[in-house]
Design an enzyme around this catalytic site. Structure first.
Site, PDB file in Angstrom:
ATOM      1  N   GLY A  45       0.837  -1.196   0.000  1.00 27.41           N
ATOM      2  CA  GLY A  45       0.000   0.000   0.000  1.00 27.41           C
ATOM      3  C   GLY A  45       0.869   1.242   0.000  1.00 27.41           C
ATOM      4  O   GLY A  45       1.965   1.248  -0.568  1.00 27.41           O
ATOM      5  N   CYS A  46       0.400   2.288   0.650  1.00 25.48           N
ATOM      6  CA  CYS A  46       1.136   3.552   0.698  1.00 25.48           C
ATOM      7  C   CYS A  46       2.537   3.335   1.247  1.00 25.48           C
ATOM      8  O   CYS A  46       2.709   2.799   2.342  1.00 25.48           O
ATOM      9  CB  CYS A  46       0.396   4.556   1.576  1.00 25.48           C
ATOM     10  SG  CYS A  46       1.280   6.096   1.830  1.00 25.48           S
TER      11      CYS A  46
END
Length: 217
Positions: A45-46
């Protein structure tokens, strides 16, 4: 970094990443005995949260284990677009994933296994192409390996994790581990403003958290 936090960190006119001049595979560093590569890239993810959890939290358990950790972009497709713009990556059209490129100190098979196990503790590998509010193929759960032994370890850990999910000893949003494992390709380093982002901005955007603190025996 993450689109939800982008407007807090950079303007649209800012150049958002520096292109590395050599292939990730050419930059890998082998352990002193040549047994296993010391570099791998993790997509969870981020990349702001991935970096924080690996740099800070993983090293609480294994002090001094991380030699370097750099956020940037990588694609599982060796023929993917070269030198994509940040906007292209963020849109999901370039085929690249937000990753943390890690180089380990004194890499051993057991240390590689530990960092891969830890990787599954702070993100959800069952939500394909999504982590919380961040949705898109750039936020995929993905492990980029740099030698066959890393590949074997990653798949073994994933098999164990799936068994734990099936037995309800570990809980995620869904029931099937969707993480992919592939060989590393060219790495594009993110802009300096995105490196160590949460260390420089403690209240910055992060949707990572521990799903479980310890692996069941």
């Amino acid at each position: 970094g993450c689109y939800w936090g982008l407007m807090q960190s950079v303007s649209s006119s800012t150049s958002l990443f520096i292109i590395t001049t050599a292939l990730f595979l050419l930059n890998k560093v082998m352990a002193s005995d040549g047994s296993i590569s010391s570099t791998l890239a993790l997509g969870a993810g981020c990349y702001w949260g991935t970096e924080k959890f690996i740099r800070k939290d993983f090293q609480k358990n294994f002090p001094g284990s991380i030699k370097t950790a750099t956020v940037g972009f990588m694609s599982p497709d060796k023929d993917a677009m070269r030198n994509p713009s940040y906007r292209q990556v963020c849109s999901g059209t370039s085929g690249h994933i937000e990753v943390l490129f890690v180089e380990l100190n004194d890499a051993t098979p057991s240390l590689v296994e530990e960092i891969i196990k830890f990787f599954f503790q702070f993100h959800d590998p069952t939500t394909k192409n999504r982590q919380g509010n961040d949705v898109g193929s750039q936020y995929a759960s993905h492990i980029f390996v740099t030698d066959p032994l890393q590949n074997e370890i990653a798949n073994r850990v994933m098999e164990k994790l799936q068994m734990l999910v099936d037995k309800k000893e570990v809980s995620y949003a869904s029931q099937t581990v969707a993480t992919l494992v592939s060989d590393a390709n060219e790495f594009y380093e993110a802009h300096e403003e995105h490196q160590d982002y949460l260390a420089k901005n403690p209240n910055g955007y992060c949707n990572h958290y521990f799903r479980f603190k310890f692996w069941p025996a």
